[in-house]
Design a protein around this motif. Structure first.
Motif, PDB file in Angstrom:
ATOM      1  N   GLN A   6       0.846  -1.194   0.000  1.00 59.80           N
ATOM      2  CA  GLN A   6       0.000   0.000   0.000  1.00 59.80           C
ATOM      3  C   GLN A   6       0.879   1.241   0.000  1.00 59.80           C
ATOM      4  O   GLN A   6       1.946   1.251   0.594  1.00 59.80           O
ATOM      5  N   LYS A   7       0.395   2.283  -0.665  1.00 63.71           N
ATOM      6  CA  LYS A   7       1.104   3.565  -0.618  1.00 63.71           C
ATOM      7  C   LYS A   7       0.134   4.639  -0.156  1.00 63.71           C
ATOM      8  O   LYS A   7      -0.989   4.719  -0.665  1.00 63.71           O
ATOM      9  N   TYR A   8       0.559   5.447   0.792  1.00 66.60           N
ATOM     10  CA  TYR A   8      -0.266   6.546   1.282  1.00 66.60           C
ATOM     11  C   TYR A   8       0.392   7.869   0.916  1.00 66.60           C
ATOM     12  O   TYR A   8       1.539   8.127   1.299  1.00 66.60           O
ATOM     13  N   GLY A   9      -0.329   8.694   0.183  1.00 62.98           N
ATOM     14  CA  GLY A   9       0.182   9.995  -0.255  1.00 62.98           C
ATOM     15  C   GLY A   9       0.116  11.028   0.858  1.00 62.98           C
ATOM     16  O   GLY A   9      -0.407  10.763   1.948  1.00 62.98           O
ATOM     17  N   GLY A  10       0.632  12.211   0.558  1.00 67.26           N
ATOM     18  CA  GLY A  10       0.782  13.271   1.555  1.00 67.26           C
ATOM     19  C   GLY A  10      -0.472  13.611   2.347  1.00 67.26           C
ATOM     20  O   GLY A  10      -0.418  13.719   3.577  1.00 67.26           O
ATOM     21  N   THR A  11      -1.618  13.747   1.667  1.00 66.23           N
ATOM     22  CA  THR A  11      -2.833  14.119   2.406  1.00 66.23           C
ATOM     23  C   THR A  11      -3.319  12.974   3.297  1.00 66.23           C
ATOM     24  O   THR A  11      -3.986  13.208   4.297  1.00 66.23           O
ATOM     25  N   TYR A 172      -3.254   4.705  -2.115  1.00 65.80           N
ATOM     26  CA  TYR A 172      -4.290   5.441  -1.381  1.00 65.80           C
ATOM     27  C   TYR A 172      -4.033   6.936  -1.481  1.00 65.80           C
ATOM     28  O   TYR A 172      -2.930   7.413  -1.212  1.00 65.80           O
ATOM     29  N   THR A 173      -5.081   7.673  -1.877  1.00 64.02           N
ATOM     30  CA  THR A 173      -4.901   9.108  -2.073  1.00 64.02           C
ATOM     31  C   THR A 173      -6.151   9.869  -1.638  1.00 64.02           C
ATOM     32  O   THR A 173      -6.982   9.328  -0.916  1.00 64.02           O
ATOM     33  N   ASP A 174      -6.264  11.137  -2.055  1.00 67.13           N
ATOM     34  CA  ASP A 174      -7.384  11.956  -1.582  1.00 67.13           C
ATOM     35  C   ASP A 174      -8.575  11.972  -2.531  1.00 67.13           C
ATOM     36  O   ASP A 174      -9.530  12.708  -2.320  1.00 67.13           O
ATOM     37  N   VAL A 175      -8.535  11.193  -3.602  1.00 66.44           N
ATOM     38  CA  VAL A 175      -9.708  11.001  -4.464  1.00 66.44           C
ATOM     39  C   VAL A 175      -9.957   9.494  -4.544  1.00 66.44           C
ATOM     40  O   VAL A 175      -9.044   8.712  -4.309  1.00 66.44           O
ATOM     41  N   ILE A 178      -9.307   7.032 -10.352  1.00 69.22           N
ATOM     42  CA  ILE A 178      -8.880   7.826 -11.504  1.00 69.22           C
ATOM     43  C   ILE A 178     -10.142   8.290 -12.224  1.00 69.22           C
ATOM     44  O   ILE A 178     -11.041   7.491 -12.486  1.00 69.22           O
ATOM     45  N   TYR A 179     -10.204   9.572 -12.497  1.00 67.31           N
ATOM     46  CA  TYR A 179     -11.393  10.181 -13.103  1.00 67.31           C
ATOM     47  C   TYR A 179     -11.154  10.532 -14.569  1.00 67.31           C
ATOM     48  O   TYR A 179     -10.023  10.591 -15.039  1.00 67.31           O
ATOM     49  N   THR A 180     -12.259  10.840 -15.249  1.00 66.44           N
ATOM     50  CA  THR A 180     -12.181  11.239 -16.658  1.00 66.44           C
ATOM     51  C   THR A 180     -11.447  12.573 -16.819  1.00 66.44           C
ATOM     52  O   THR A 180     -10.995  12.894 -17.912  1.00 66.44           O
ATOM     53  N   ALA A 181     -11.331  13.341 -15.739  1.00 67.37           N
ATOM     54  CA  ALA A 181     -10.515  14.555 -15.710  1.00 67.37           C
ATOM     55  C   ALA A 181     -10.295  14.884 -14.239  1.00 67.37           C
ATOM     56  O   ALA A 181     -11.003  14.338 -13.382  1.00 67.37           O
ATOM     57  N   ASP A 182      -9.345  15.736 -13.944  1.00 64.13           N
ATOM     58  CA  ASP A 182      -9.097  16.110 -12.553  1.00 64.13           C
ATOM     59  C   ASP A 182     -10.397  16.630 -11.922  1.00 64.13           C
ATOM     60  O   ASP A 182     -10.919  17.664 -12.345  1.00 64.13           O
ATOM     61  N   PRO A 183     -10.925  15.925 -10.925  1.00 64.45           N
ATOM     62  CA  PRO A 183     -12.214  16.347 -10.346  1.00 64.45           C
ATOM     63  C   PRO A 183     -12.164  17.732  -9.684  1.00 64.45           C
ATOM     64  O   PRO A 183     -13.204  18.334  -9.460  1.00 64.45           O
ATOM     65  N   ARG A 184     -10.973  18.221  -9.426  1.00 66.67           N
ATOM     66  CA  ARG A 184     -10.875  19.579  -8.875  1.00 66.67           C
ATOM     67  C   ARG A 184     -11.227  20.638  -9.922  1.00 66.67           C
ATOM     68  O   ARG A 184     -11.624  21.749  -9.604  1.00 66.67           O
ATOM     69  N   ILE A 185     -11.030  20.296 -11.183  1.00 63.27           N
ATOM     70  CA  ILE A 185     -11.299  21.230 -12.278  1.00 63.27           C
ATOM     71  C   ILE A 185     -12.663  20.939 -12.897  1.00 63.27           C
ATOM     72  O   ILE A 185     -13.362  21.849 -13.324  1.00 63.27           O
ATOM     73  N   ALA A 208      -1.788  14.405 -15.777  1.00 61.17           N
ATOM     74  CA  ALA A 208      -2.681  13.933 -14.699  1.00 61.17           C
ATOM     75  C   ALA A 208      -1.816  13.433 -13.536  1.00 61.17           C
ATOM     76  O   ALA A 208      -1.213  12.384 -13.598  1.00 61.17           O
ATOM     77  N   LYS A 209      -1.797  14.240 -12.495  1.00 63.36           N
ATOM     78  CA  LYS A 209      -0.839  14.062 -11.405  1.00 63.36           C
ATOM     79  C   LYS A 209      -1.170  12.871 -10.499  1.00 63.36           C
ATOM     80  O   LYS A 209      -0.413  12.559  -9.580  1.00 63.36           O
ATOM     81  N   ILE A 210      -2.278  12.225 -10.740  1.00 57.70           N
ATOM     82  CA  ILE A 210      -2.746  11.172  -9.839  1.00 57.70           C
ATOM     83  C   ILE A 210      -1.727  10.039  -9.655  1.00 57.70           C
ATOM     84  O   ILE A 210      -1.618   9.471  -8.569  1.00 57.70           O
TER      85      ILE A 210
HETATM   86  P1  ADP Z   1      -0.952  12.044  -3.234  1.00 60.04           P
HETATM   87  O1  ADP Z   1      -0.414  13.083  -2.328  1.00 60.04           O
HETATM   88  O2  ADP Z   1      -1.877  11.082  -2.561  1.00 60.04           O
HETATM   89  O3  ADP Z   1       0.103  11.354  -4.050  1.00 60.04           O
HETATM   90  P2  ADP Z   1      -1.601  13.694  -5.539  1.00 60.04           P
HETATM   91  O4  ADP Z   1      -1.964  15.110  -5.223  1.00 60.04           O
HETATM   92  O5  ADP Z   1      -0.242  13.412  -6.047  1.00 60.04           O
HETATM   93  O6  ADP Z   1      -1.928  12.808  -4.242  1.00 60.04           O
HETATM   94  O7  ADP Z   1      -2.654  13.074  -6.575  1.00 60.04           O
HETATM   95  C1  ADP Z   1      -4.041  13.135  -6.314  1.00 60.04           C
HETATM   96  C2  ADP Z   1      -4.642  14.321  -7.058  1.00 60.04           C
HETATM   97  O8  ADP Z   1      -4.525  14.097  -8.454  1.00 60.04           O
HETATM   98  C3  ADP Z   1      -6.115  14.509  -6.847  1.00 60.04           C
HETATM   99  O9  ADP Z   1      -6.374  15.258  -5.698  1.00 60.04           O
HETATM  100  C4  ADP Z   1      -6.556  15.232  -8.126  1.00 60.04           C
HETATM  101  O10 ADP Z   1      -6.716  16.629  -7.940  1.00 60.04           O
HETATM  102  C5  ADP Z   1      -5.402  15.017  -9.083  1.00 60.04           C
HETATM  103  N1  ADP Z   1      -5.811  14.469 -10.389  1.00 60.04           N
HETATM  104  C6  ADP Z   1      -5.370  14.904 -11.590  1.00 60.04           C
HETATM  105  N2  ADP Z   1      -5.929  14.237 -12.583  1.00 60.04           N
HETATM  106  C7  ADP Z   1      -6.740  13.314 -12.037  1.00 60.04           C
HETATM  107  C8  ADP Z   1      -7.608  12.308 -12.561  1.00 60.04           C
HETATM  108  N3  ADP Z   1      -7.728  12.092 -13.885  1.00 60.04           N
HETATM  109  N4  ADP Z   1      -8.305  11.548 -11.691  1.00 60.04           N
HETATM  110  C9  ADP Z   1      -8.188  11.733 -10.361  1.00 60.04           C
HETATM  111  N5  ADP Z   1      -7.389  12.676  -9.800  1.00 60.04           N
HETATM  112  C10 ADP Z   1      -6.674  13.460 -10.620  1.00 60.04           C
END
Ligand code: ADP
Ligand code: ASP
Ligand code: MG
Length: 410
Positions: A6-11, A172-175, A178-185, A208-210
């Motif tokens: 498992q990997k846990y990201g910063g948030t 494991y991350t804060d979304v 993987i979405y069709t586009a960054d859900p923040r935008i 896509a930074k995910i």
């Molecule tokens: P972590 O710190 O867990 O590695 P990141 O900030 O690196 O997290 O990656 C998670 C973020 O990636 C999400 O909060 C989201 O804003 C962004 N993101 C960009 N593109 C996508 C995508 N296609 N689907 C989901 N998240 C995306």
């Protein structure tokens, strides 16, 4: 009994409360019988804080020392998580990258993993211990600490999974996937149940930074079972798939963008052999990566060349271009570092016509001028003014029907 990395990201490890929550999940899974390896990022904001500290001492810090500094962020969380696990009567050991022999090349700040010797980790797993590994870091042949580039903990986890032949690598991350586009935008973006490794690689490398691009490359090479999930809610997340995409699935899988772009143009250079070579040889010698290149059709023996680079390299590239312009007696150099790149990605493009026209029509309807275009088999990218980023991404998301279920969008 499965072996899970498992990997846990910063948030997900942003404070001790969240680290405790991670420890709850890991301890529960270990108690249920799974063998657990946990890769952690630094607490959110910590890597940026360390970077800022460094620049307060030296605005161009030594790459080797910067890596020593940045690696401490992940060391903190690894130790804290291990303590939290012990608190739950779960035997655990934390390790820095070098202690579990994550061997890299010596390119500080963006080192590549060359090999991992999983023996030490396996010994601990055999004793029933949870192994906690500081992500984002390794060690070069000479024993220097290296880091893997921003987002590099993803790569630690995937590479570790490949080395240990894990049953699943869970990011494991804060979304919640993987979405069709960054859900923040794009708030109406849709979570994908699966995405092909080929598409994910394209999405990641187009911004896509995910997932860090290299983690996806690693996953593809070793076919690592890889899933992206939320650390805050229960759900299936998104599975990276290694199968061919089925014909009935959506033509476009997703939209990616990068804000990190700049373009440079040299006008009125001689339209003759050797000019592009001269220009890009000097740029390459300065270790500047060039992305798109467009050369105009020549007229009166002269032509123009436009190319894009990362925004951070803009000033450096401009200086080189000015020098080359003088040597080639070019008429003028121009530049713009307020541009962004938006890309649509989908393996279905191979067998479908009309994707480009749908894309250009959607942008035209919003009055967005396209400055540059580049295509490959499975993506189309455009460069536009940065003020159109959100509008452009949303317009394309709607134009390709991505908010709908995949069945209805083909
Ligand atoms: P972590 O710190 O867990 O590695 P990141 O900030 O690196 O997290 O990656 C998670 C973020 O990636 C999400 O909060 C989201 O804003 C962004 N993101 C960009 N593109 C996508 C995508 N296609 N689907 C989901 N998240 C995306
Ligand atoms: N802490 C590093 C970063 O912020 C690595 C990671 O989180 O994956 O980029
Ligand atoms: Mg990340």
């Amino acid at each position: 009994m499965a072996l899970i990395v498992q990997k846990y990201g910063g948030t997900s490890v942003a404070d001790t409360e969240r680290i405790n929550a991670v420890a709850d999940r890991v301890a529960r899974m270990r108690a249920a019988g799974d063998l657990m390896v946990v890769v952690v990022s630094a607490m959110s904001g910590e890597t940026d804080r360390l970077l800022k500290l460094a620049t307060e001492v030296d605005d161009n810090p030594l790459a080797r020392e910067l890596d020593v500094l940045l690696a401490t962020g992940e060391q903190e969380t690894a130790a804290l998580l291990s303590m939290a696990l012990h608190q739950r009567n779960c035997d655990a050991r934390s390790y820095m990258g070098h202690q579990v022999h994550i061997l890299t090349d010596n390119i500080h700040g963006k080192a590549r993993i060359r090999g991992i010797d999983g023996d030490r980790v396996r010994k601990d797993l055999d004793r029933g211990r949870v192994v906690v590994i500081a992500g984002f870091q390794g060690v070069d042949e000479e024993g220097n600490i290296t880091t893997l580039g921003r987002g590099g903990s993803d790569t630690t986890a995937v590479a570790m999974s490949a080395a240990l032949k894990a049953d699943e690598c869970q990011i494991y991350t804060d979304v919640d996937g993987i979405y069709t586009a960054d859900p923040r935008i794009v708030p109406e973006a849709r979570r994908l149940d699966r995405v092909t490794v080929e598409e994910m690689l394209e999405l990641a490398s187009l911004g896509a930074k995910i997932l860090q691009t290299r983690s996806v490359q690693f996953a593809g090479k070793y076919k690592v079972p890889l899933r992206v999930l939320s650390s805050f809610e229960v759900g299936p997340g998104t599975l990276i798939s290694y199968e061919e995409k089925k014909m009935e699935e959506a033509v476009i899988s997703g939209i990616a963008f990068t804000r990190d772009e700049a373009k440079l143009t040299i006008l009125g250079v001689p339209d003759q052999p050797g000019v592009a070579y001269k220009l890009f040889d000097d740029i390459a010698a300065a270790a500047i990566e060039v992305d798109m290149i467009v050369q105009n059709v020549g007229a009166d023996g002269l032509t123009d060349v436009t190319f894009t680079v990362q925004r951070a390299d803009y000033a450096k590239a401009m200086n080189i271009l000015k020098k080359v312009a003088e040597e080639l007696s070019a008429q003028e150099v121009k530049g713009d570092d307020k541009i962004v790149k938006i890309s649509v990605v989908g393996v279905g493009m191979r067998s479908h016509a009309g994707i480009a026209s749908t894309m250009f029509q959607a942008l035209a309807q919003e009055g967005i001028n396209i400055q540059m275009i580049s295509t490959s088999e499975i993506k189309i990218s455009v460069v536009v003014d940065e003020k159109y980023l959100e509008l452009g991404v949303r317009a394309l998301h709607t134009a390709f029907g991505l908010e709908k279920s995949p069945e209805s969008s083909t």
